[in-house]
Design a protein around this motif. Structure first.
Motif, PDB file in Angstrom:
ATOM      1  N   PHE A 175       0.704  -1.162  -0.148  1.00 29.72           N
ATOM      2  CA  PHE A 175      -0.012   0.025  -0.027  1.00 29.72           C
ATOM      3  C   PHE A 175       0.635   1.393  -0.071  1.00 29.72           C
ATOM      4  O   PHE A 175       0.468   2.456  -0.381  1.00 29.72           O
ATOM      5  N   ALA A 176       2.273   1.257   0.650  1.00 30.21           N
ATOM      6  CA  ALA A 176       3.099   2.233   0.503  1.00 30.21           C
ATOM      7  C   ALA A 176       3.397   2.798  -0.644  1.00 30.21           C
ATOM      8  O   ALA A 176       3.736   4.037  -1.028  1.00 30.21           O
ATOM      9  N   LEU A 177       3.181   1.827  -1.738  1.00 28.30           N
ATOM     10  CA  LEU A 177       3.648   2.484  -3.167  1.00 28.30           C
ATOM     11  C   LEU A 177       2.502   3.243  -3.754  1.00 28.30           C
ATOM     12  O   LEU A 177       2.927   4.459  -3.944  1.00 28.30           O
ATOM     13  N   PRO A 178       1.409   2.780  -3.845  1.00 27.19           N
ATOM     14  CA  PRO A 178       0.479   3.718  -4.482  1.00 27.19           C
ATOM     15  C   PRO A 178       0.053   5.011  -3.445  1.00 27.19           C
ATOM     16  O   PRO A 178      -0.110   6.243  -4.264  1.00 27.19           O
ATOM     17  N   TYR A 179       0.157   4.911  -2.245  1.00 32.03           N
ATOM     18  CA  TYR A 179       0.067   6.076  -1.643  1.00 32.03           C
ATOM     19  C   TYR A 179       1.246   7.135  -1.626  1.00 32.03           C
ATOM     20  O   TYR A 179       1.068   8.212  -1.594  1.00 32.03           O
ATOM     21  N   THR A 180       2.449   6.732  -1.772  1.00 32.96           N
ATOM     22  CA  THR A 180       3.564   7.907  -2.323  1.00 32.96           C
ATOM     23  C   THR A 180       3.448   8.398  -3.616  1.00 32.96           C
ATOM     24  O   THR A 180       3.988   9.401  -3.876  1.00 32.96           O
ATOM     25  N   ILE A 181       2.828   7.555  -4.478  1.00 33.33           N
ATOM     26  CA  ILE A 181       2.639   7.994  -5.921  1.00 33.33           C
ATOM     27  C   ILE A 181       1.429   8.911  -6.045  1.00 33.33           C
ATOM     28  O   ILE A 181       1.826  10.166  -6.598  1.00 33.33           O
ATOM     29  N   ILE A 182       0.403   8.675  -5.412  1.00 34.06           N
ATOM     30  CA  ILE A 182      -0.646   9.728  -5.606  1.00 34.06           C
ATOM     31  C   ILE A 182      -0.771  10.828  -4.613  1.00 34.06           C
ATOM     32  O   ILE A 182      -1.066  11.901  -4.866  1.00 34.06           O
ATOM     33  N   MET A 209       7.811  18.543  -6.128  1.00 34.03           N
ATOM     34  CA  MET A 209       6.660  17.900  -6.408  1.00 34.03           C
ATOM     35  C   MET A 209       6.846  16.720  -7.649  1.00 34.03           C
ATOM     36  O   MET A 209       6.348  15.877  -7.583  1.00 34.03           O
ATOM     37  N   SER A 210       7.455  17.242  -8.539  1.00 29.53           N
ATOM     38  CA  SER A 210       7.834  16.456  -9.852  1.00 29.53           C
ATOM     39  C   SER A 210       8.893  15.302  -9.593  1.00 29.53           C
ATOM     40  O   SER A 210       8.665  14.449 -10.388  1.00 29.53           O
ATOM     41  N   ALA A 211       9.872  15.765  -8.847  1.00 27.40           N
ATOM     42  CA  ALA A 211      11.111  14.693  -8.498  1.00 27.40           C
ATOM     43  C   ALA A 211      10.987  13.729  -7.494  1.00 27.40           C
ATOM     44  O   ALA A 211      11.511  12.691  -7.302  1.00 27.40           O
ATOM     45  N   LEU A 212      10.112  14.108  -6.644  1.00 26.26           N
ATOM     46  CA  LEU A 212      10.066  13.430  -5.166  1.00 26.26           C
ATOM     47  C   LEU A 212       9.602  11.835  -5.500  1.00 26.26           C
ATOM     48  O   LEU A 212       9.997  10.997  -4.822  1.00 26.26           O
ATOM     49  N   PRO A 213       8.690  11.802  -6.460  1.00 25.22           N
ATOM     50  CA  PRO A 213       8.059  10.213  -6.722  1.00 25.22           C
ATOM     51  C   PRO A 213       9.325   9.332  -6.984  1.00 25.22           C
ATOM     52  O   PRO A 213       9.199   8.162  -6.932  1.00 25.22           O
ATOM     53  N   ALA A 262      -7.053   0.135  -0.391  1.00 22.41           N
ATOM     54  CA  ALA A 262      -7.377   1.303  -1.163  1.00 22.41           C
ATOM     55  C   ALA A 262      -7.430   2.399  -0.392  1.00 22.41           C
ATOM     56  O   ALA A 262      -6.991   3.536  -0.598  1.00 22.41           O
ATOM     57  N   THR A 263      -8.239   2.258   0.838  1.00 23.63           N
ATOM     58  CA  THR A 263      -8.367   3.425   1.685  1.00 23.63           C
ATOM     59  C   THR A 263      -7.520   3.565   2.537  1.00 23.63           C
ATOM     60  O   THR A 263      -7.086   4.885   2.958  1.00 23.63           O
ATOM     61  N   LEU A 264      -6.419   2.726   2.743  1.00 26.61           N
ATOM     62  CA  LEU A 264      -5.180   3.259   3.677  1.00 26.61           C
ATOM     63  C   LEU A 264      -4.396   3.841   2.739  1.00 26.61           C
ATOM     64  O   LEU A 264      -3.542   4.660   3.204  1.00 26.61           O
ATOM     65  N   ALA A 265      -4.007   3.420   1.457  1.00 30.25           N
ATOM     66  CA  ALA A 265      -3.219   4.318   0.683  1.00 30.25           C
ATOM     67  C   ALA A 265      -3.892   5.492   0.297  1.00 30.25           C
ATOM     68  O   ALA A 265      -3.165   6.659   0.610  1.00 30.25           O
ATOM     69  N   LEU A 266      -5.416   5.802   0.212  1.00 26.44           N
ATOM     70  CA  LEU A 266      -5.633   7.295   0.060  1.00 26.44           C
ATOM     71  C   LEU A 266      -5.419   8.054   1.325  1.00 26.44           C
ATOM     72  O   LEU A 266      -5.304   9.238   1.362  1.00 26.44           O
ATOM     73  N   GLY A 267      -5.924   7.439   2.597  1.00 22.91           N
ATOM     74  CA  GLY A 267      -5.913   8.053   3.544  1.00 22.91           C
ATOM     75  C   GLY A 267      -4.491   8.408   4.004  1.00 22.91           C
ATOM     76  O   GLY A 267      -4.120   9.548   4.321  1.00 22.91           O
ATOM     77  N   SER A 268      -3.458   7.552   3.635  1.00 21.10           N
ATOM     78  CA  SER A 268      -2.430   7.951   3.854  1.00 21.10           C
ATOM     79  C   SER A 268      -1.567   8.996   3.323  1.00 21.10           C
ATOM     80  O   SER A 268      -0.912  10.072   3.595  1.00 21.10           O
ATOM     81  N   ALA A 269      -2.122   9.185   1.878  1.00 23.57           N
ATOM     82  CA  ALA A 269      -1.761  10.290   0.939  1.00 23.57           C
ATOM     83  C   ALA A 269      -2.250  11.494   1.511  1.00 23.57           C
ATOM     84  O   ALA A 269      -1.500  12.682   1.391  1.00 23.57           O
ATOM     85  N   LEU A 270      -3.647  11.352   1.908  1.00 15.11           N
ATOM     86  CA  LEU A 270      -3.976  12.794   2.299  1.00 15.11           C
ATOM     87  C   LEU A 270      -3.418  13.195   3.602  1.00 15.11           C
ATOM     88  O   LEU A 270      -3.316  14.434   3.906  1.00 15.11           O
ATOM     89  N   ALA A 271      -2.801  12.128   4.346  1.00 14.88           N
ATOM     90  CA  ALA A 271      -2.337  12.567   5.705  1.00 14.88           C
ATOM     91  C   ALA A 271      -1.041  13.186   5.562  1.00 14.88           C
ATOM     92  O   ALA A 271      -0.370  13.734   6.483  1.00 14.88           O
TER      93      ALA A 271
END
Length: 548
Positions: free
Chosen positions: A83-90, A283-287, A250-259
């Protein structure tokens, strides 16, 4: 105590000595006239360029606990750890525009913390104080978790046998950290982040090339992981997600991204940059860090294929999965390289711990001390108060490790993630609109916080024997709304933070409609609309003000 690994310890100590020297040298690095000002001590003078900001924010967000916990989660639970991957991507597309707006208004008005912005936007000391307290409480266990990562390394080198004296190496490391952070402020972790990230990239790239060759290739690694999970009784682990945990994922990834950028230490890294264009590039390079994280996560499966066993936590008698990555490097690599890997993880604890303590100290100084104790505090008094507060925060985090079961600090971090999400309406949404009434935001915060804590409290963890705070995955069957169970019988899981945030927003909207209906005063907005729309060039911004 396990056998002392002398070669690994020597390499670790030499690299730790290097970053200690850098920490003290940082006081003179790009320094202003004085560090007795919160802008200079707590935000590095607000003049970090693209490279410094990239390393600083990266070092801030990708912590020592990330480097031990993500692969440990894959080792224990399988696909859920990804889940850490989509969260840090989005996360970066989500926060790209809001962070630019926050930087602009903070630069124009001299805001140092997200609570400063809330105070100016709504003219509400109560709401700003709630945001400040939330940030401090959510950050404290996060610092403690850096100690968990550092302790995992120390234990793998044969140090830290338990008890107070067993924690002595950890205590010494954080005393050194506290001293050079006190002296150099944010410049210390910014400078050390260069070394930390260089070491991390070297270690991970070598590991993902060397280990598959040694273990028979990725096919053998994934086959070993699949066999392990097939033999466990849990229905929710495995190399693939199932119908029960897909919504949780999905919700953990979204919630983590928002937080992620609601945490005060993330905001500190953003406000320390010298311009909006610097943030755009970052913000463009951090991914790029997400690529590193993906490679790092796979080490959890590599540990399964290698037959790595975690060390036993002497306090609980249970296996400590946080030691999986250190043990993997200890078993599979030469001692000199394992020492470099241990130093990378250890230094990876120091950088975010320093930034987090500075961010918490800024919140205390600007939004509690100055608001309620000394409103006319001078810049020098603010800086002095922040320095002492940063010491208290650090040693408060150490106390979690010395006097409380370390697992408890992990539970607190789980609570911290749910808590910090409850600041989203007052911080992120307020960047775009003041439609939500300040009393609606206060009511939403109270409901979201209370319900989130209640839901977490009622989640057990049979694997560890915990009856409460056993995880963040809530079975929909347990979702009880005043006696109404809309998903009775469902075993599908969802992230508690998202549930609490939805309740927060619903209450905020309802109370706002009521407040607007009775024409309740919504506070005075001292931020100017023009501050949100600066597109190019720092010359368009007024000089930094003294604060609100």
């Amino acid at each position: 105590m396990s056998d002392l690994q002398v070669p690994e310890l020597i390499i670790f100590c030499l690299l730790f000595l290097v970053v200690t020297v850098l920490g003290f040298v940082a006081a003179r690095w790009r320094a202003g006239q004085t560090l007795d000002h919160l802008d200079e001590w707590g935000l590095g003078g607000r003049k970090f360029g693209s490279w410094i900001t990239w390393f600083l924010i990266g070092g801030d967000l990708y912590t020592a606990y990330t480097f031990v916990a993500v692969p440990a989660l894959l080792f224990g639970a399988g696909a859920m750890g990804f889940f850490a991957l989509p969260y840090t991507i989005i996360a970066y597309p989500l926060v790209f525009l809001p962070l630019l707006r926050l930087w602009s208004v903070s630069r124009a008005h001299g805001y140092v913390t997200p609570a400063d912005f809330v105070r100016g936007r709504y003219g509400s000391p109560l709401l700003a104080t709630l945001i400040a307290i939330t940030g401090i409480v959510a950050t404290m266990p996060y610092i403690a978790l850096q100690l968990v990562g550092l302790e995992a390394v120390l234990r793998s080198m044969g140090l830290n046998a338990g008890g107070f004296l067993g924690h002595l190496p950890l205590l010494i490391a954080f005393i050194i950290l506290a001293v050079y952070t006190y002296q150099s402020g944010l410049r210390a972790p910014a400078l050390i982040a260069f070394v930390k990230d260089l070491l991390i990239y070297v270690v991970i790239l070598v590991a993902v090339i060397y280990l598959p060759v040694r273990l028979g290739g990725w096919d053998s690694i994934f086959t070993a992981a699949e066999q392990k999970f097939a033999e466990t009784p849990s229905p929710n682990d495995g190399v693939l997600l199932n119908s029960n945990n897909q919504l949780q994922y999905a919700t953990l990834a979204l919630g983590s991204a928002l937080a992620l950028f609601l945490y005060p230490h993330s905001v500190t890294g953003v406000l320390a940059s010298r311009g909006r264009n610097v943030l755009k590039r970052n913000m463009s390079a951090l991914p790029a860090y997400s690529l590193l994280l993906g490679l790092l996560a796979l080490l959890g499966f590599a540990a399964i294929a290698a037959g790595t066993e975690p060390l036993i936590n002497q306090a609980t008698g249970n296996p400590d999965t946080n030691t999986i990555v250190p043990q993997l490097f200890h078993n599979e690599f030469p001692a000199w390289f394992a020492g470099i890997a241990f130093a990378a993880i250890g230094i990876g604890a120091l950088v975010p711990a320093a930034i987090m303590s500075i961010a918490a100290a800024n919140l205390w100084t600007r939004n509690i001390y100055k608001e309620f104790f000394k409103r006319n505090a001078t810049p020098a008094e603010e800086a002095r108060q922040a320095k002492f507060a940063s010491l208290i925060v650090k040693f408060g985090a150490v106390a979690f490790i010395l006097f409380i079961d370390p697992q408890f600090s992990i539970d607190l971090q789980l609570i911290g993630g749910v808590m910090i999400l409850q600041t989203l309406p007052a911080v992120a949404i307020a960047l775009y609109t003041r439609w939500l009434h300040r009393w609606g935001l206060v009511a939403g915060w109270i409901v979201g916080m209370f319900w989130g804590m209640l839901l977490l409290y009622n989640i057990p963890n049979p694997a560890t024997g915990r009856a409460h705070f056993g995880g963040s995955a809530l079975a929909l069957d347990k979702l009880n709304i005043f006696g109404w169970q809309p998903f009775a019988g469902s075993t599908v899981q969802i992230y508690v933070g998202i549930v609490a945030l939805i309740a927060n927003l619903l209450v905020a909207v309802v109370v706002t409609l009521i407040a607007r209906g009775v024409k309740a005063f919504n506070g005075t907005d001292t931020t100017e609309d023009a501050d949100y729309h600066v597109d190019e060039g720092d010359e368009n911004l007024r000089p930094v003000a003294a604060g609100h």
